[in-house]
Enzyme design. Structure first.
Site, PDB file in Angstrom:
ATOM      1  N   HIS A  89       0.859  -1.204   0.000  1.00 58.68           N
ATOM      2  CA  HIS A  89       0.000   0.000   0.000  1.00 58.68           C
ATOM      3  C   HIS A  89       0.888   1.244   0.000  1.00 58.68           C
ATOM      4  CE1 HIS A  89      -3.780   2.194   1.530  1.00 58.68           C
ATOM      5  NE2 HIS A  89      -2.861   3.122   1.306  1.00 58.68           N
ATOM      6  N   LEU A  94       2.296   6.886  -4.662  1.00 59.94           N
ATOM      7  CA  LEU A  94       3.451   7.378  -5.424  1.00 59.94           C
ATOM      8  C   LEU A  94       3.170   8.742  -6.042  1.00 59.94           C
ATOM      9  CD1 LEU A  94       4.658   4.094  -7.182  1.00 59.94           C
ATOM     10  CD2 LEU A  94       5.498   5.132  -5.059  1.00 59.94           C
ATOM     11  N   ASN A 104      -5.526   7.213  -5.963  1.00 60.91           N
ATOM     12  CA  ASN A 104      -6.202   8.488  -5.632  1.00 60.91           C
ATOM     13  C   ASN A 104      -5.459   9.683  -6.219  1.00 60.91           C
ATOM     14  OD1 ASN A 104      -4.124   8.089  -3.707  1.00 60.91           O
ATOM     15  ND2 ASN A 104      -5.164   9.284  -2.137  1.00 60.91           N
ATOM     16  N   HIS A 148      -4.159  -0.235   6.365  1.00 62.60           N
ATOM     17  CA  HIS A 148      -3.598   0.625   7.420  1.00 62.60           C
ATOM     18  C   HIS A 148      -4.429   0.588   8.700  1.00 62.60           C
ATOM     19  CE1 HIS A 148      -6.554   3.209   5.518  1.00 62.60           C
ATOM     20  NE2 HIS A 148      -5.764   3.550   4.526  1.00 62.60           N
ATOM     21  N   LEU A 178      -4.419   9.602   8.037  1.00 59.40           N
ATOM     22  CA  LEU A 178      -5.725   8.962   8.208  1.00 59.40           C
ATOM     23  C   LEU A 178      -5.624   7.492   7.819  1.00 59.40           C
ATOM     24  CD1 LEU A 178      -8.036  11.780   6.829  1.00 59.40           C
ATOM     25  CD2 LEU A 178      -7.984  10.898   9.177  1.00 59.40           C
ATOM     26  N   ASP A 189       1.546   2.749   3.449  1.00 59.77           N
ATOM     27  CA  ASP A 189       0.706   3.936   3.282  1.00 59.77           C
ATOM     28  C   ASP A 189       1.557   5.211   3.260  1.00 59.77           C
ATOM     29  OD1 ASP A 189      -1.618   5.310   2.779  1.00 59.77           O
ATOM     30  OD2 ASP A 189      -2.175   5.522   4.876  1.00 59.77           O
TER      31      ASP A 189
END
Ligand code: DOR
Ligand code: ZN
Length: 349
Positions: free
Chosen positions: A16, A19, A44, A177, A222, A250
């Site tokens: 996870h 980049l 995202n 996460h 988060l 993450d």
């Protein structure tokens, strides 16, 4: 027991990572590719990666940004929206373009506005993913502002994830996460098709880190870090040898100015020191010998991919993490900036 002066592991993967794109991409790809052989790359972006064409083009940009001589394989993901086309997703998985789908509840985090407003809206995609064995990667937080920010993961598990798994009991799910004892207990008790990633920063910090002598934007991510007891549950899960828990950093770079702001972005940039940070925790827990399986075996097994060939070596050498890392005009403050770590990854020639 004497501590080893070095530790050699099968090459690890990051299940996870963010980049990014544009001017941030080079920095993020280089730092990740120095540490990991493969990475699950989050979709995202702006606009989000929702089609095979967008994913193929992003893959090319990642590869072009990768420094020569580093052998790195990006694994792409599809960003689920209310309107996503189930056939596009399934075709992408079957053609090897998409390794998984990412579910962001709309509004949960950075660039999640196009995410899913109600998981019922994507039942058709989930049905098809269950059938073809395509993993669903979940940002597990409810977005209801009435729910306390520290409870949003636990409430998500109860009100969204449990019902979703009752509807699709065979769906492969990675709860990403994780930050709570509730998540550890849920994943431990769930069937083998349910797993979780654990970040390095959630193994290090608890919520006090956000307010340590003042407001600390670089400790904000988060899901937000929780109380110390939750961190202990995550540490026990990570070092337990349970293959349901594996490495996913993450790592989420934001420009320094976007973090040090009246409304700072969520995200901690762990990529430059990811393995070293995990190694410290495994050592503190007296389970250094279990780092390899967590970092290099359980993830590929869950995804049904081959383990990497080759190895990396961590040396027991104190390193001071830079205050800032820079590339192409971007300045990012890394995790543990200015602090010492007891391990250093030996760079390959
Ligand atoms: O802290 C975070 N940063 N959490 C997320 O879920 C997204 C990420 C980002 O993209 O910045
Ligand atoms: Zn993420």
């Amino acid at each position: 027991m004497t501590s080893p002066s070095q530790l050699t592991l099968r090459r690890p993967d990051d299940w996870h990572v963010h980049l990014r794109d544009g001017t941030m991409l080079e920095l993020a790809v280089a730092d990740t590719a120095r540490q990991f052989a493969r990475a699950i790359c989050m979709p995202n972006l702006v606009p989000p990666v929702t089609t095979r064409a967008a994913a193929l083009s992003y893959r090319q940009r990642i590869q072009a940004a990768c420094p020569a001589g580093l052998d790195f394989t990006p694994l792409l993901t599809a960003y689920l929206t209310d309107a996503i086309d189930p056939q596009e997703v399934a075709a992408g998985y079957e053609e090897g373009v998409f390794a998984a789908c990412k579910l962001y509840p709309a509004g949960a985090t950075t660039n999640s506005d196009a995410g899913v407003t109600d998981v019922r809206n994507i039942d058709a995609v989930l049905e098809s993913m269950q059938e073809i064995g395509m993993p669903l990667l979940v940002h597990g937080e409810v977005v209801n502002p009435e729910v306390d920010v520290f409870d949003r993961e636990a409430v998500f598990i109860e009100t969204v994830l449990e019902p979703l798994l009752s509807r699709f009991p065979g769906l492969k799910v990675v709860l990403e996460h994780i930050t709570t004892r509730d998540a550890v207990n849920f994943v431990t008790a769930a069937p083998v098709n349910v797993a979780a990633t654990i970040t390095a920063h959630h193994l290090h910090i608890d919520r006090n880190a956000l307010f340590d002598g003042g407001l600390r934007p670089h400790a904000y991510c988060l899901p937000v870090a929780k109380r110390r007891g939750h961190r202990e549950a995550l540490r026990h899960a990570a070092v337990s040898g349970n293959p349901k828990f594996f490495l996913g950093t993450d790592s989420a770079p934001h420009p320094r100015s976007a973090k040090e702001s009246a409304c700072g972005c969520a995200g901690i940039y762990t990529a430059p020191v990811a393995l070293e940070s995990y190694a410290e925790v495994f050592e503190e827990e007296g389970r250094l010998e279990r780092l390899e399986a967590f970092a290099s075996e359980y993830g590929p097994r869950f995804y049904g991919l081959a383990l990497n060939a080759g190895s990396v070596t961590l040396e027991r050498t104190v390193q001071t993490v830079p205050e800032v890392v820079e590339n192409a005009g971007q300045s990012v403050v890394p995790f543990k900036a200015g602090q010492e770590l007891r391990w250093r990854l030996r760079q390959r020639a």
